[in-house]
Design a protein around this motif. Structure first.
Motif, short mmCIF file in Angstrom:
data_model
loop_
_atom_site.label_atom_id
_atom_site.label_comp_id
_atom_site.label_asym_id
_atom_site.label_seq_id
_atom_site.Cartn_x
_atom_site.Cartn_y
_atom_site.Cartn_z
N GLY A 86 62.31 8.48 -12.79
CA GLY A 86 62.22 7.20 -13.46
C GLY A 86 60.94 6.44 -13.15
O GLY A 86 60.80 5.26 -13.45
N HIS A 87 59.98 7.13 -12.57
CA HIS A 87 58.67 6.54 -12.26
C HIS A 87 57.69 7.68 -12.04
O HIS A 87 58.08 8.84 -11.93
CB HIS A 87 58.72 5.63 -11.04
N THR A 88 56.40 7.36 -11.98
CA THR A 88 55.39 8.39 -11.77
C THR A 88 54.91 8.45 -10.33
O THR A 88 54.00 9.22 -10.02
CB THR A 88 54.18 8.16 -12.70
N GLY A 89 55.51 7.68 -9.47
CA GLY A 89 55.15 7.72 -8.06
C GLY A 89 53.72 7.27 -7.84
O GLY A 89 53.29 6.26 -8.38
N GLN A 90 52.99 8.04 -7.07
CA GLN A 90 51.61 7.68 -6.73
C GLN A 90 50.59 8.41 -7.60
O GLN A 90 49.45 8.59 -7.21
CB GLN A 90 51.35 7.99 -5.26
N LEU A 91 51.02 8.81 -8.78
CA LEU A 91 50.13 9.50 -9.71
C LEU A 91 48.98 8.57 -10.08
O LEU A 91 49.19 7.43 -10.48
CB LEU A 91 50.92 9.90 -10.95
N SER A 92 47.76 9.06 -9.95
CA SER A 92 46.58 8.25 -10.21
C SER A 92 46.33 8.10 -11.71
O SER A 92 46.14 9.09 -12.41
CB SER A 92 45.36 8.90 -9.55
N ALA A 93 46.32 6.87 -12.19
CA ALA A 93 46.11 6.60 -13.61
C ALA A 93 44.73 7.09 -14.05
O ALA A 93 44.60 7.71 -15.11
CB ALA A 93 46.27 5.12 -13.90
N ILE A 94 43.71 6.83 -13.26
CA ILE A 94 42.36 7.22 -13.66
C ILE A 94 42.26 8.74 -13.77
O ILE A 94 41.65 9.28 -14.71
CB ILE A 94 41.29 6.64 -12.70
N THR A 95 42.88 9.46 -12.85
CA THR A 95 42.84 10.92 -12.89
C THR A 95 43.56 11.44 -14.12
O THR A 95 43.06 12.34 -14.81
CB THR A 95 43.47 11.50 -11.61
N VAL A 96 44.73 10.89 -14.41
CA VAL A 96 45.51 11.34 -15.57
C VAL A 96 44.73 11.11 -16.86
O VAL A 96 44.63 12.00 -17.71
CB VAL A 96 46.88 10.63 -15.62
N PHE A 97 44.15 9.94 -17.02
CA PHE A 97 43.43 9.64 -18.25
C PHE A 97 42.11 10.41 -18.34
O PHE A 97 41.70 10.80 -19.44
CB PHE A 97 43.22 8.14 -18.40
N LEU A 98 41.47 10.68 -17.22
CA LEU A 98 40.27 11.52 -17.26
C LEU A 98 40.62 12.96 -17.62
O LEU A 98 39.88 13.62 -18.36
CB LEU A 98 39.52 11.45 -15.92
N LEU A 99 41.73 13.46 -17.09
CA LEU A 99 42.18 14.81 -17.46
C LEU A 99 42.48 14.89 -18.95
O LEU A 99 42.13 15.86 -19.63
CB LEU A 99 43.41 15.21 -16.66
N PHE A 100 43.15 13.88 -19.46
CA PHE A 100 43.50 13.84 -20.88
C PHE A 100 42.24 13.78 -21.74
O PHE A 100 42.07 14.57 -22.68
CB PHE A 100 44.43 12.66 -21.17
N GLY A 101 41.34 12.87 -21.42
CA GLY A 101 40.10 12.76 -22.18
C GLY A 101 39.24 14.01 -22.07
O GLY A 101 38.65 14.47 -23.06
N GLY A 102 39.19 14.58 -20.88
CA GLY A 102 38.41 15.80 -20.68
C GLY A 102 38.95 16.97 -21.48
O GLY A 102 38.19 17.76 -22.06
N SER A 103 40.27 17.10 -21.52
CA SER A 103 40.85 18.21 -22.28
C SER A 103 40.65 18.00 -23.78
O SER A 103 40.45 18.97 -24.52
CB SER A 103 42.33 18.41 -21.93
#
Length: 138
Positions: A71-88
């Motif tokens: 029910g949450h993403t924990g300590q997942l880094s927002a910047i990392t997730v969005f950079l991975l998404f944009g990079g892919s």
């Protein structure tokens, strides 16, 4: 790749298995040398490239399932997730422009979809926090 094999070697080294770590590096280097040589048929290279897709999907879907279950993403880094998404997303365009290889482009499409799912979960669970665990009184 270099970071990953360095970490693998260091884990073995700090466990006191330096000889095993050096053997791992030697075997890895030998396999890499064979795979990059003309000895390896193109069908093997294509098969190895295609086998990356299930690995990406399974890894990302496990993360998405864990996020949903918690029910949450924990300590997942927002910047990392969005950079991975944009990079892919960018890799889809560059792989089409540079190589024209549909398998490579397809791999990045699947990767983008999976990364987009994680990014959407991050936005959905933005204000959700893990429940505070109380210490048991002894």
């Amino acid at each position: 790749m270099l970071q990953t094999i360095t970490i693998c070697f260091l884990v073995m080294h700090y466990r006191g298995q330096t000889v095993k770590g050096v053997a791992f590096l030697a075997c890895y280097g030998l396999v890499l040398l064979v795979l990059l040589s003309p000895l390896t048929p193109l069908t093997v290279v294509t098969l190895l490239q295609a086998s990356n897709v299930p690995a990406v999907v399974v890894g990302r879907l496990l993360q998405a399932a864990t996020n949903y279950h918690n029910g949450h993403t924990g300590q997942l880094s927002a910047i990392t997730v969005f950079l991975l998404f944009g990079g892919s997303l960018a890799r889809i365009f560059t792989s089409i422009q540079e190589t024209g290889d549909p398998l490579m482009a397809g791999t990045f499409v699947v990767s983008s979809l999976c990364n987009g799912l994680i990014a959407a979960q991050l936005l959905f669970y933005w204000n959700a926090r893990p429940p505070h665990r109380q210490k048991k009184a002894e």
